[in-house]
Design an enzyme around this catalytic site. Structure first.
Site, PDB file in Angstrom:
ATOM      1  N   HIS A 127     -58.761  17.855 -37.282  1.00 33.21           N
ATOM      2  CA  HIS A 127     -58.358  17.047 -36.133  1.00 33.21           C
ATOM      3  C   HIS A 127     -57.565  17.943 -35.179  1.00 33.21           C
ATOM      4  O   HIS A 127     -56.389  18.226 -35.401  1.00 33.21           O
ATOM      5  CB  HIS A 127     -57.499  15.884 -36.638  1.00 33.21           C
ATOM      6  CG  HIS A 127     -57.373  14.786 -35.645  1.00 33.21           C
ATOM      7  ND1 HIS A 127     -58.373  13.869 -35.415  1.00 33.21           N
ATOM      8  CD2 HIS A 127     -56.372  14.453 -34.806  1.00 33.21           C
ATOM      9  CE1 HIS A 127     -57.984  13.019 -34.489  1.00 33.21           C
ATOM     10  NE2 HIS A 127     -56.777  13.353 -34.092  1.00 33.21           N
ATOM     11  N   HIS A 184     -62.571  13.188 -28.760  1.00 29.20           N
ATOM     12  CA  HIS A 184     -63.422  12.030 -28.440  1.00 29.20           C
ATOM     13  C   HIS A 184     -64.644  12.428 -27.612  1.00 29.20           C
ATOM     14  O   HIS A 184     -65.344  11.553 -27.096  1.00 29.20           O
ATOM     15  CB  HIS A 184     -62.646  10.916 -27.718  1.00 29.20           C
ATOM     16  CG  HIS A 184     -61.658  10.210 -28.605  1.00 29.20           C
ATOM     17  ND1 HIS A 184     -61.229   8.930 -28.360  1.00 29.20           N
ATOM     18  CD2 HIS A 184     -61.033  10.600 -29.735  1.00 29.20           C
ATOM     19  CE1 HIS A 184     -60.359   8.567 -29.300  1.00 29.20           C
ATOM     20  NE2 HIS A 184     -60.226   9.576 -30.142  1.00 29.20           N
ATOM     21  N   HIS A 211     -52.564  10.111 -34.360  1.00 26.92           N
ATOM     22  CA  HIS A 211     -52.176   8.708 -34.136  1.00 26.92           C
ATOM     23  C   HIS A 211     -51.758   7.998 -35.422  1.00 26.92           C
ATOM     24  O   HIS A 211     -51.615   6.774 -35.452  1.00 26.92           O
ATOM     25  CB  HIS A 211     -53.317   7.931 -33.473  1.00 26.92           C
ATOM     26  CG  HIS A 211     -53.469   8.230 -32.005  1.00 26.92           C
ATOM     27  ND1 HIS A 211     -52.568   7.764 -31.066  1.00 26.92           N
ATOM     28  CD2 HIS A 211     -54.372   8.964 -31.327  1.00 26.92           C
ATOM     29  CE1 HIS A 211     -52.938   8.195 -29.872  1.00 26.92           C
ATOM     30  NE2 HIS A 211     -54.029   8.936 -30.002  1.00 26.92           N
ATOM     31  N   ASP A 253     -63.938   9.380 -34.479  1.00 22.83           N
ATOM     32  CA  ASP A 253     -62.829   8.428 -34.253  1.00 22.83           C
ATOM     33  C   ASP A 253     -63.305   7.020 -33.849  1.00 22.83           C
ATOM     34  O   ASP A 253     -63.840   6.831 -32.749  1.00 22.83           O
ATOM     35  CB  ASP A 253     -61.878   8.945 -33.166  1.00 22.83           C
ATOM     36  CG  ASP A 253     -61.294  10.320 -33.479  1.00 22.83           C
ATOM     37  OD1 ASP A 253     -61.989  11.135 -34.129  1.00 22.83           O
ATOM     38  OD2 ASP A 253     -60.154  10.579 -33.068  1.00 22.83           O
ATOM     39  N   GLU A 292     -58.283   6.901 -36.972  1.00 24.60           N
ATOM     40  CA  GLU A 292     -56.942   6.970 -36.369  1.00 24.60           C
ATOM     41  C   GLU A 292     -56.756   6.072 -35.153  1.00 24.60           C
ATOM     42  O   GLU A 292     -55.634   5.791 -34.765  1.00 24.60           O
ATOM     43  CB  GLU A 292     -56.575   8.416 -35.996  1.00 24.60           C
ATOM     44  CG  GLU A 292     -57.336   8.945 -34.795  1.00 24.60           C
ATOM     45  CD  GLU A 292     -56.580  10.021 -34.016  1.00 24.60           C
ATOM     46  OE1 GLU A 292     -55.536  10.474 -34.475  1.00 24.60           O
ATOM     47  OE2 GLU A 292     -57.062  10.382 -32.934  1.00 24.60           O
ATOM     48  N   ASN A 293     -57.869   5.630 -34.528  1.00 21.08           N
ATOM     49  CA  ASN A 293     -57.755   4.757 -33.356  1.00 21.08           C
ATOM     50  C   ASN A 293     -58.329   3.363 -33.617  1.00 21.08           C
ATOM     51  O   ASN A 293     -58.660   2.631 -32.690  1.00 21.08           O
ATOM     52  CB  ASN A 293     -58.495   5.360 -32.156  1.00 21.08           C
ATOM     53  CG  ASN A 293     -58.050   6.765 -31.830  1.00 21.08           C
ATOM     54  OD1 ASN A 293     -58.763   7.728 -32.082  1.00 21.08           O
ATOM     55  ND2 ASN A 293     -56.857   6.893 -31.294  1.00 21.08           N
TER      56      ASN A 293
HETATM   57 FE   LIG Z   1     -56.222  12.378 -32.280  1.00 23.10          FE
HETATM   58 FE   LIG Z   2     -58.724   9.880 -31.718  1.00 29.28          FE
END
Ligand SMILES: [Fe+2]
Ligand SMILES: [Fe+2]
Length: 266
Positions: free
Chosen positions: A157, A184, A68, A8, A39-40
């Protein structure tokens, strides 16, 4: 075939790490294909066409996502038109975008043309929103992808390590690798299962590690202490690119090696 998966990408520091480190990593490891979870990538929450473009220009071939997905409304543009952008497969029918794709690999071995299938799936244990059945839908999709190529990479995920390991064991021998994202936190359980599927429960995240999962520390502590809403800004210090390097036999689709990666941006 050498594949790098990047965990991520969090905010501007994460994007900068990819832009600065990926060209070096491509050369050092003779990478044939690079996949990153984005996604982040936009301010820590979601992804936009602009942050996706920045990640593609740094040398990433395919971007995956996760829970996200909807945080930035501009994501609709990516879902509508960008074939190199994947959302979790197990959204209900009619959801824009795609959960998988087959892509051509720019192989370092001149003249060898390979295809890779990439699949993005979201877990259901401790995850919001609850999506359709990840195991059943992934198995069906893998069967379809294998009609085109045996080289298949899955970004799962998910939160629970039990769900992640069970999912990968379920697909063992059918895909080249299953690497987890979302927590993460990089795990140390990289291995190759008996059927030839490489596995790592979580790739970790790419961004500032002087943080709580990429966000400034103090507001997160305050949130836990008081339960009051806080703004979670993306942190800045100790930027690390986290991921996994996978060697795959292009003919059989089986993995021969998996290594965790943690590369600091100095
Ligand atoms: Fe996530
Ligand atoms: Fe994430």
């Amino acid at each position: 075939m050498k594949l790098l998966f990047i965990g991520d990408i969090v905010g501007q520091p994460g994007r900068r790490a990819v832009a600065e480190l990926l060209p070096r990593l491509r050369g050092r490891h003779k990478l044939d294909f690079v996949i990153a979870n984005g996604e982040n990538s936009a301010g820590g929450s979601g992804i936009t066409p602009r942050t996706a473009e920045e990640i593609f220009s740094a040398g990433v071939d395919v971007i995956t996502s996760g829970d996200h997905l909807w945080d930035q409304k501009d994501v609709m543009e990516l879902l509508a038109s960008e074939k190199r952008f994947l959302r979790p497969l197990n959204y209900p029918p009619g959801t824009p975008g795609q959960g998988s794709g087959v892509f051509e690999v720019r192989s370092s071995e001149f003249g060898v043309r390979n295809l890779i299938g990439v699949l993005n799936v979201q877990g259901r244990t401790f995850m919001q929103p609850p999506l359709e059945h990840p195991f059943l839908l992934a198995a069906e999709e893998v069967k379809r992808l294998r009609e085109q190529t045996k080289v298949i990479f899955v970004d799962f995920h998910a939160e629970a390590t039990s769900e992640k390991i069970a999912f990968a064991r379920f697909l063992d021998g059918q895909v080249s690798a299953v690497v987890g994202t979302h927590t993460h936190v990089q795990t140390a359980d990289e291995q190759i299962f008996p059927g030839g599927t490489a596995y790592l429960s979580d790739a970790g995240f790419t961004g500032p590690h002087e943080s709580v999962l990429g966000r400034e520390i103090e507001p997160v502590i305050k949130r836990f202490l008081t339960n009051m809403p806080q703004r979670f800004e993306v942190a800045k210090e100790r930027v690390i690119l986290h991921g996994a390097l996978v060697d795959i036999d292009g003919a059989t689709g089986k993995a021969t090696k998996i290594q965790r990666m943690a590369e600091s941006l100095i």
